[in-house]
Design an enzyme around this catalytic site. Structure first.
Site, PDB file in Angstrom:
ATOM      1  N   GLU A  26       0.845  -1.188   0.000  1.00 44.18           N
ATOM      2  CA  GLU A  26       0.000   0.000   0.000  1.00 44.18           C
ATOM      3  C   GLU A  26       0.882   1.239   0.000  1.00 44.18           C
ATOM      4  O   GLU A  26       1.984   1.205   0.520  1.00 44.18           O
ATOM      5  CB  GLU A  26      -0.875   0.019   1.255  1.00 44.18           C
ATOM      6  CG  GLU A  26      -1.722  -1.233   1.403  1.00 44.18           C
ATOM      7  CD  GLU A  26      -2.346  -1.339   2.791  1.00 44.18           C
ATOM      8  OE1 GLU A  26      -2.198  -0.395   3.600  1.00 44.18           O
ATOM      9  OE2 GLU A  26      -2.953  -2.372   3.061  1.00 44.18           O
ATOM     10  N   HIS A  72      -4.598   6.869   0.096  1.00 43.43           N
ATOM     11  CA  HIS A  72      -3.853   5.623   0.254  1.00 43.43           C
ATOM     12  C   HIS A  72      -4.489   4.554  -0.619  1.00 43.43           C
ATOM     13  O   HIS A  72      -5.625   4.688  -1.058  1.00 43.43           O
ATOM     14  CB  HIS A  72      -3.728   5.189   1.722  1.00 43.43           C
ATOM     15  CG  HIS A  72      -4.972   4.669   2.338  1.00 43.43           C
ATOM     16  ND1 HIS A  72      -5.963   5.475   2.840  1.00 43.43           N
ATOM     17  CD2 HIS A  72      -5.389   3.397   2.558  1.00 43.43           C
ATOM     18  CE1 HIS A  72      -6.935   4.719   3.363  1.00 43.43           C
ATOM     19  NE2 HIS A  72      -6.605   3.458   3.198  1.00 43.43           N
ATOM     20  N   HIS A  74      -5.408   0.421  -1.496  1.00 47.25           N
ATOM     21  CA  HIS A  74      -5.750  -0.885  -0.937  1.00 47.25           C
ATOM     22  C   HIS A  74      -5.369  -1.930  -1.976  1.00 47.25           C
ATOM     23  O   HIS A  74      -5.782  -1.810  -3.128  1.00 47.25           O
ATOM     24  CB  HIS A  74      -7.254  -0.995  -0.668  1.00 47.25           C
ATOM     25  CG  HIS A  74      -7.707  -0.289   0.573  1.00 47.25           C
ATOM     26  ND1 HIS A  74      -9.034  -0.225   0.935  1.00 47.25           N
ATOM     27  CD2 HIS A  74      -7.016   0.360   1.530  1.00 47.25           C
ATOM     28  CE1 HIS A  74      -9.138   0.444   2.087  1.00 47.25           C
ATOM     29  NE2 HIS A  74      -7.932   0.824   2.457  1.00 47.25           N
ATOM     30  N   ASP A  85      -8.844   3.139   9.120  1.00 49.01           N
ATOM     31  CA  ASP A  85      -8.987   4.290   8.226  1.00 49.01           C
ATOM     32  C   ASP A  85      -9.974   5.295   8.821  1.00 49.01           C
ATOM     33  O   ASP A  85      -9.714   6.494   8.848  1.00 49.01           O
ATOM     34  CB  ASP A  85      -9.515   3.855   6.855  1.00 49.01           C
ATOM     35  CG  ASP A  85      -8.492   3.072   6.052  1.00 49.01           C
ATOM     36  OD1 ASP A  85      -7.295   3.147   6.355  1.00 49.01           O
ATOM     37  OD2 ASP A  85      -8.923   2.393   5.102  1.00 49.01           O
TER      38      ASP A  85
HETATM   39 ZN   LIG Z   1      -7.333   1.777   4.077  1.00 50.91          ZN
END
Ligand SMILES: [Zn+2]
Length: 124
Positions: A26, A72, A74, A85
């Site tokens: 990630e 971000h 995934h 999150d």
């Molecule tokens: Zn996340």
């Protein structure tokens, strides 16, 4: 209340590239806004937000005023925020992009600090 996110097309394409480059890991970054449009990303080291409070503390302090959001990726096709999150979003405020696999333009979802989805306007 924030309902729409405006992001520069070039930045969005760059974020998709980053997500692909980091896969299967990630990536995470902060989004810098100018004139109501997200224009730049500052990549955060170490991957995912909110996984540890140490990461959060390190990165909350030096933020500049133009940073109004985060992004971000995934590495799976889950574009919704995880419990970590949501915790991070609520602490940070602003808006948050999640880019999920396979990282096409349709795999980007924006959320407000409470985890409600927002419309994304791509600005040429
Ligand atoms: Zn996340």
């Amino acid at each position: 209340m924030i309902e729409r996110v405006r992001i520069r097309e070039e930045l969005l394409e760059y974020l998709l590239e980053l997500a692909r480059d980091f896969y299967p890991n990630e990536f995470a970054g902060f989004l810098r806004e100018k004139g109501g449009v997200f224009e730049e990303v500052l990549i955060a080291p170490g991957g995912h937000f909110g996984r540890t409070s140490a990461f959060f503390n390190t990165w909350m302090l030096p933020l500049d005023e133009e940073i109004k959001g985060t992004v971000h990726s995934h590495p799976d096709h889950v574009c919704s925020p995880s419990p970590q999150d949501l915790w991070f979003f609520s602490k940070f405020g602003g808006v948050h992009l999640i880019i999920c696999y396979p990282y096409s333009a349709a795999d980007v979802v924006a959320y407000d600090s409470e985890g409600n989805p927002l419309e994304i306007d791509v600005v040429p």
